[in-house]
Design a protein around this motif. Sequence first.
Motif, PDB file in Angstrom:
ATOM      1  N   UNK A 153     -44.632  -0.037  -1.237  1.00 59.32           N
ATOM      2  CA  UNK A 153     -45.518   0.601  -0.475  1.00 59.32           C
ATOM      3  C   UNK A 153     -45.517   2.076  -0.350  1.00 59.32           C
ATOM      4  N   UNK A 154     -47.022   2.558  -0.588  1.00 53.90           N
ATOM      5  CA  UNK A 154     -46.843   4.063  -0.274  1.00 53.90           C
ATOM      6  C   UNK A 154     -48.375   4.430   0.394  1.00 53.90           C
ATOM      7  N   UNK A 155     -48.438   4.772   1.351  1.00 58.09           N
ATOM      8  CA  UNK A 155     -49.633   4.960   2.422  1.00 58.09           C
ATOM      9  C   UNK A 155     -50.471   6.056   1.833  1.00 58.09           C
ATOM     10  N   UNK A 156     -51.575   5.702   1.462  1.00 54.64           N
ATOM     11  CA  UNK A 156     -52.860   6.898   1.258  1.00 54.64           C
ATOM     12  C   UNK A 156     -53.084   7.480   2.347  1.00 54.64           C
ATOM     13  N   UNK A 159     -58.921   9.287   3.833  1.00 63.85           N
ATOM     14  CA  UNK A 159     -59.957   9.278   2.901  1.00 63.85           C
ATOM     15  C   UNK A 159     -59.786  10.633   1.907  1.00 63.85           C
ATOM     16  N   UNK A 160     -60.367  10.715   0.866  1.00 64.13           N
ATOM     17  CA  UNK A 160     -60.167  11.498  -0.055  1.00 64.13           C
ATOM     18  C   UNK A 160     -60.713  12.881   0.723  1.00 64.13           C
ATOM     19  N   UNK A 161     -61.644  12.903   1.276  1.00 62.05           N
ATOM     20  CA  UNK A 161     -62.286  14.384   2.033  1.00 62.05           C
ATOM     21  C   UNK A 161     -61.379  14.888   3.127  1.00 62.05           C
ATOM     22  N   UNK A 162     -60.418  14.033   3.767  1.00 64.11           N
ATOM     23  CA  UNK A 162     -59.596  14.433   5.003  1.00 64.11           C
ATOM     24  C   UNK A 162     -58.107  14.606   4.391  1.00 64.11           C
ATOM     25  N   UNK A 163     -57.913  14.140   3.189  1.00 66.41           N
ATOM     26  CA  UNK A 163     -56.467  14.157   2.837  1.00 66.41           C
ATOM     27  C   UNK A 163     -55.778  15.387   2.948  1.00 66.41           C
ATOM     28  N   UNK A 164     -56.137  16.409   2.275  1.00 65.65           N
ATOM     29  CA  UNK A 164     -55.292  17.778   2.465  1.00 65.65           C
ATOM     30  C   UNK A 164     -55.077  18.174   3.875  1.00 65.65           C
ATOM     31  N   UNK A 170     -49.214  19.947   0.379  1.00 62.99           N
ATOM     32  CA  UNK A 170     -48.263  19.293  -0.988  1.00 62.99           C
ATOM     33  C   UNK A 170     -48.928  17.963  -1.150  1.00 62.99           C
ATOM     34  N   UNK A 171     -49.261  17.331  -0.412  1.00 59.28           N
ATOM     35  CA  UNK A 171     -50.060  15.866  -0.341  1.00 59.28           C
ATOM     36  C   UNK A 171     -51.072  15.793  -1.539  1.00 59.28           C
ATOM     37  N   UNK A 172     -51.290  14.813  -2.278  1.00 61.19           N
ATOM     38  CA  UNK A 172     -52.357  14.452  -3.220  1.00 61.19           C
ATOM     39  C   UNK A 172     -52.906  12.916  -3.103  1.00 61.19           C
ATOM     40  N   UNK A 173     -54.297  13.037  -2.728  1.00 62.07           N
ATOM     41  CA  UNK A 173     -54.850  11.754  -2.831  1.00 62.07           C
ATOM     42  C   UNK A 173     -54.883  11.037  -4.042  1.00 62.07           C
ATOM     43  N   UNK A 174     -55.088  11.624  -5.119  1.00 64.72           N
ATOM     44  CA  UNK A 174     -55.037  11.082  -6.616  1.00 64.72           C
ATOM     45  C   UNK A 174     -53.287  10.956  -6.979  1.00 64.72           C
ATOM     46  N   UNK A 175     -52.438  11.984  -6.448  1.00 65.43           N
ATOM     47  CA  UNK A 175     -51.178  11.510  -6.444  1.00 65.43           C
ATOM     48  C   UNK A 175     -50.604  10.240  -5.862  1.00 65.43           C
ATOM     49  N   UNK A 176     -51.178  10.146  -4.738  1.00 65.62           N
ATOM     50  CA  UNK A 176     -50.937   8.605  -4.057  1.00 65.62           C
ATOM     51  C   UNK A 176     -51.221   7.489  -4.866  1.00 65.62           C
ATOM     52  N   UNK A 177     -52.283   7.494  -5.239  1.00 59.96           N
ATOM     53  CA  UNK A 177     -52.946   6.425  -6.323  1.00 59.96           C
ATOM     54  C   UNK A 177     -51.985   6.148  -7.541  1.00 59.96           C
ATOM     55  N   UNK A 178     -51.892   7.563  -8.107  1.00 58.97           N
ATOM     56  CA  UNK A 178     -51.156   7.209  -9.453  1.00 58.97           C
ATOM     57  C   UNK A 178     -49.574   6.800  -8.998  1.00 58.97           C
ATOM     58  N   UNK A 193     -47.925  -4.204  -4.735  1.00 58.99           N
ATOM     59  CA  UNK A 193     -47.860  -2.947  -4.368  1.00 58.99           C
ATOM     60  C   UNK A 193     -48.925  -2.958  -3.179  1.00 58.99           C
ATOM     61  N   UNK A 194     -48.718  -1.895  -2.226  1.00 56.51           N
ATOM     62  CA  UNK A 194     -49.245  -1.985  -0.789  1.00 56.51           C
ATOM     63  C   UNK A 194     -49.756  -0.340  -0.269  1.00 56.51           C
ATOM     64  N   UNK A 195     -50.712  -0.371   0.365  1.00 56.15           N
ATOM     65  CA  UNK A 195     -50.989   0.960   0.930  1.00 56.15           C
ATOM     66  C   UNK A 195     -51.804   0.742   2.432  1.00 56.15           C
ATOM     67  N   UNK A 196     -51.698   1.931   3.015  1.00 58.77           N
ATOM     68  CA  UNK A 196     -52.368   1.834   4.173  1.00 58.77           C
ATOM     69  C   UNK A 196     -53.260   2.879   4.604  1.00 58.77           C
ATOM     70  N   UNK A 197     -54.479   2.621   5.400  1.00 56.73           N
ATOM     71  CA  UNK A 197     -55.336   3.739   5.911  1.00 56.73           C
ATOM     72  C   UNK A 197     -55.441   3.799   7.415  1.00 56.73           C
TER      73      UNK A 197
END
Length: 287
Positions: A153-156, A159-164, A170-178, A193-197
């Motif tokens: 599990x790694x929580x994203x 949403x992309x627009x608010x991620x940074x 240091x955090x990356x939306x695409x990095x979490x997906x990768x 695999x699992x993630x949370x919003x």
Amino acid sequence: MKVRAPSKDSEYFDVQKLIHGLSLHTICEEARCPNISECWGRGTATFQILGDTCTRACRYCYVKSGRPEAEPDPLEPLRVAQAAAQMELKHVVVTSVDRDDIDDKGAGHFAATIRALKARLPESSIEVLTPDFLGVEEQALATVIGAGPDVFNHNIETVRRLHRRMRGAKASYDGALSLLRRAKDIADYRVLTKSGIIVGLGETNDEVVETLRDLRANDVDVVTIGQYLQPSSQHATIDRWVHPDEFAWFTEQGEAMGFGSVFAGPLVRSSYRADEQKHAADTQLAG
């Protein structure tokens, strides 16, 4: 929203005594989870390893941030395993703070904890909720997945627009997906695999659905969606209260995309009834 106070005839105080007696941390306490009474009352808890101080400072998270004063405790994995065995857990969830100060970002400690749990509870399933292992992602994933967790599990988180804005530079939306995609690529066995919003941070419902699409496109099996609750006046303010009907709609959207399990609701958290989340996904994906 209201939650029940701990009941005297529940297992809450037994869990509390055990956790504190073994000098362990839980995300239940450290993040002020609203479900602590229910989960500890059921005799479950989510262990937090690598100390109580996070090297990140996400705007929504209550976990203490700063510079950790101590190196990881090499005996902590054994104490986690001891606690899990005494609690007779059938599904063990382990998370951690971010440790950007450590060369492997804590991956070795995760692996040691998984191995200790497998030695004490060979019939139980193990779920890890990891940080992003910034800069050493491939090596860290090889270490953690090499120990054989049943759920990665790694929580994203948002949403992309608010991620940074919410998670920091240091955090990356695409990095979490990768990270989620590579966990499956690396595994030589079937790992869920699992993630949370978190919702209520300023996103729109359409953006939540777009995040669900991104997760599913990266072969994520399980997703959780829960309402943001501002833990203190120093944290991000609540943008909106998401209606239960909207959570039901998120569930319908996620299930239509093919997730094995979608848990969505105001008080849902990543580790909330994680055993049921895994069972639902296993059942759905097996069918």
